[in-house]
Write a protein that holds these residues in place. Structure first.
Motif: not given
Length: 103
Positions: A42, A45-46, A99-103
């Motif tokens: 969580e 970030t990458d 999480r990145r895809r959901a942004k």
């Protein structure tokens, strides 16, 4: 039921009961560890952050040293931890990428 020391086990059933008890404790510890791995995913970030070779080798070195102190085969302990680490890396990557895809 009180835990028995290995030398106090008189039957195969005694030994199996103690192994089962230890396995339950290990599962609880793995579940606790997984909560921290999830939190790390969580925070990162990458997805590339999930794989940190220097950190991995530091952990493995500590595991091998501690294994020797505990009179546990250090190669076996390393194999277990590398498997655990590999699983955690893939888990973290998946969480971070989702999480990145959901942004």
């Amino acid at each position: 039921m009180t835990a028995k020391l290995p030398a106090e086990c008189e039957t195969k059933d005694d030994v199996r009961a103690e192994i089962d008890r230890v396995d339950q404790a290990l599962l609880a510890l793995f579940a606790e560890r997984h909560l921290y791995v999830t939190r790390m995913a969580e925070i990162k970030t990458d997805p590339h952050e999930a794989y940190d070779p220097a950190r991995i080798e530091t952990v493995i070195t500590k595991v091998r040293e501690r294994s020797l102190e505990l009179e546990l085969d250090e190669d076996q302990a390393e194999l277990i931890w590398r498997t655990l680490i590999d699983w955690n890396i893939n888990f973290e990557k998946g969480i971070i990428a989702a999480r990145r895809r959901a942004k």
